[in-house]
Design a protein around this motif. Sequence first.
Motif, PDB file in Angstrom:
ATOM      1  N   ASP A 108       7.103   2.169  -4.137  1.00 35.92           N
ATOM      2  CA  ASP A 108       6.958   0.522  -3.996  1.00 35.92           C
ATOM      3  C   ASP A 108       5.457   0.289  -5.052  1.00 35.92           C
ATOM      4  O   ASP A 108       5.397   0.756  -5.315  1.00 35.92           O
ATOM      5  CB  ASP A 108       6.614   0.071  -2.715  1.00 35.92           C
ATOM      6  N   SER A 119      -4.116  -4.078   3.538  1.00 34.37           N
ATOM      7  CA  SER A 119      -2.892  -4.675   3.813  1.00 34.37           C
ATOM      8  C   SER A 119      -2.337  -6.057   3.672  1.00 34.37           C
ATOM      9  O   SER A 119      -1.527  -6.183   4.349  1.00 34.37           O
ATOM     10  CB  SER A 119      -3.147  -3.899   5.077  1.00 34.37           C
ATOM     11  N   LYS A 174      10.245  -8.011   0.865  1.00 35.81           N
ATOM     12  CA  LYS A 174      10.357  -7.777   2.157  1.00 35.81           C
ATOM     13  C   LYS A 174       8.696  -7.998   2.325  1.00 35.81           C
ATOM     14  O   LYS A 174       8.358  -8.054   3.426  1.00 35.81           O
ATOM     15  CB  LYS A 174      10.677  -6.181   2.846  1.00 35.81           C
ATOM     16  N   TYR A 175       7.857  -7.876   1.639  1.00 33.81           N
ATOM     17  CA  TYR A 175       6.017  -7.644   1.339  1.00 33.81           C
ATOM     18  C   TYR A 175       5.988  -8.861   1.456  1.00 33.81           C
ATOM     19  O   TYR A 175       4.254  -9.118   1.167  1.00 33.81           O
ATOM     20  CB  TYR A 175       5.690  -6.731  -0.135  1.00 33.81           C
ATOM     21  N   LYS A 192       1.715  -8.189   2.612  1.00 33.89           N
ATOM     22  CA  LYS A 192       1.357  -7.657   4.001  1.00 33.89           C
ATOM     23  C   LYS A 192       2.380  -6.680   3.556  1.00 33.89           C
ATOM     24  O   LYS A 192       3.686  -6.407   3.092  1.00 33.89           O
ATOM     25  CB  LYS A 192       2.066  -8.628   5.260  1.00 33.89           C
ATOM     26  N   GLN A 193       1.545  -5.478   3.466  1.00 28.85           N
ATOM     27  CA  GLN A 193       2.083  -4.149   3.409  1.00 28.85           C
ATOM     28  C   GLN A 193       1.490  -3.132   3.905  1.00 28.85           C
ATOM     29  O   GLN A 193       0.080  -2.386   3.354  1.00 28.85           O
ATOM     30  CB  GLN A 193       2.259  -3.644   1.577  1.00 28.85           C
ATOM     31  N   ASN A 194       1.647  -2.386   4.840  1.00 24.63           N
ATOM     32  CA  ASN A 194       0.960  -1.158   5.741  1.00 24.63           C
ATOM     33  C   ASN A 194       0.771  -0.049   4.362  1.00 24.63           C
ATOM     34  O   ASN A 194       2.159   0.478   3.728  1.00 24.63           O
ATOM     35  CB  ASN A 194       1.307  -1.358   7.135  1.00 24.63           C
ATOM     36  N   SER A 202       5.310 -12.140   3.100  1.00 22.43           N
ATOM     37  CA  SER A 202       5.677 -12.270   4.978  1.00 22.43           C
ATOM     38  C   SER A 202       5.783 -13.855   4.799  1.00 22.43           C
ATOM     39  O   SER A 202       6.477 -14.149   6.009  1.00 22.43           O
ATOM     40  CB  SER A 202       4.417 -12.015   5.888  1.00 22.43           C
ATOM     41  N   SER A 214       2.218   2.750   6.254  1.00 22.33           N
ATOM     42  CA  SER A 214       3.207   3.892   5.939  1.00 22.33           C
ATOM     43  C   SER A 214       3.817   2.983   5.576  1.00 22.33           C
ATOM     44  O   SER A 214       5.309   3.522   5.177  1.00 22.33           O
ATOM     45  CB  SER A 214       3.542   3.433   8.217  1.00 22.33           C
ATOM     46  N   GLN A 215       4.362   1.836   5.305  1.00 22.87           N
ATOM     47  CA  GLN A 215       5.618   1.004   4.332  1.00 22.87           C
ATOM     48  C   GLN A 215       5.980   0.824   3.121  1.00 22.87           C
ATOM     49  O   GLN A 215       6.739   1.159   2.776  1.00 22.87           O
ATOM     50  CB  GLN A 215       5.279  -0.099   4.991  1.00 22.87           C
ATOM     51  N   LYS A 216       4.337   1.319   2.784  1.00 25.67           N
ATOM     52  CA  LYS A 216       4.913   1.095   0.905  1.00 25.67           C
ATOM     53  C   LYS A 216       5.176   3.534   0.889  1.00 25.67           C
ATOM     54  O   LYS A 216       4.446   3.967   1.107  1.00 25.67           O
ATOM     55  CB  LYS A 216       3.307   1.341   0.687  1.00 25.67           C
ATOM     56  N   SER A 217       6.127   3.267  -0.164  1.00 21.87           N
ATOM     57  CA  SER A 217       6.932   3.957  -0.526  1.00 21.87           C
ATOM     58  C   SER A 217       6.070   4.341  -2.022  1.00 21.87           C
ATOM     59  O   SER A 217       5.586   3.541  -2.637  1.00 21.87           O
ATOM     60  CB  SER A 217       8.303   4.590  -0.313  1.00 21.87           C
TER      61      SER A 217
END
Length: 311
Positions: free
Chosen positions: A206, A142, A179-180, A196-198, A182, A200-203
């Motif tokens: 993406d 992440s 936005k990824y 940074k990319q959790n 940071s 839950s954030q990644k569609s």
Amino acid sequence: MELLRGAALLLLVAAAAVCWAQQDQGCTCSKNKRTTNCSLSSGTCQCMSFGSHVPVRCDTLTSKCLLMKAEMAGLKKAGRRERPKYAYVDNDGIYDPDCENSGIFKARQCNGTSCWCVNTAGARRTEKSDTELKCSELVRTSWIIIETKHSERSTAVDASRLKETIKNEFNRRYLLDPKYISDVVYENPYITIELKQNASQKSPQDVDIADVAYYFEKDVKGDTLIQNGMLHINISGEPLKFGQPLIYYVDEKAPEFSMKRLTGGVIAVIVVVILAIVAGIVVLVITQKRRGKYEKSEAKEMNEMQRELNP
């Protein structure tokens, strides 16, 4: 009426011919040089990843797993068996990975004699074990830290402009949403880029930060995967030339390494430090013993002198 029907039939035939021609027409995969059997279908270029024959989209990044597999297939085809010039930070070097049909890494990787667990970036996160090893899940990376530096320049680098330029270029070239990114830290000449990319954030649309880091690494090393040339970042009208990057992976779960993970160099340093401590203790003990003998001898001599002065 028959004339209209005939015209409509001709239009249908022409449309079918155009569609057939488009499907049969070859194309170039703009985001991946390591592809084969490319064809244009409904205006979209689709190809097969070299070495695995997994279909990939050419309008986005290809997964790191498929890219590594394609590179290994190319090395084998060329008859090369030695390690490539560049290795990964975890010192395992490039390997021939097992990929899921979706292109992501399988949680367990093996080389025939040993197996280990990896994260979503393909970096090893456990000790190498026998082929009975089980990996319950593919742990997500992440947070990725990219450390690099630029070569000497005639003009100074503005930190705020550098941050904005890198965000824009990563978005344009690697399709990464800003936005990824940071943070971008600049300490002349060193540059640190944090991604940074959790989960839950990644569609689904993406790109993954692990793939972005790999594409950037290849760009900096002069082995770009993108068809439209090398990475170009200009600051104050002067190109910014990056040095060899170091890429660090931070997973959502801690890795499972033990003392076996220590390299020979680290072990050697530990041994030297322990020997130095032991040597210091030995010297201290010997010094104390000599001092004790000296004090006893001095006291004895003083007593003898007093007896001679007072017969």
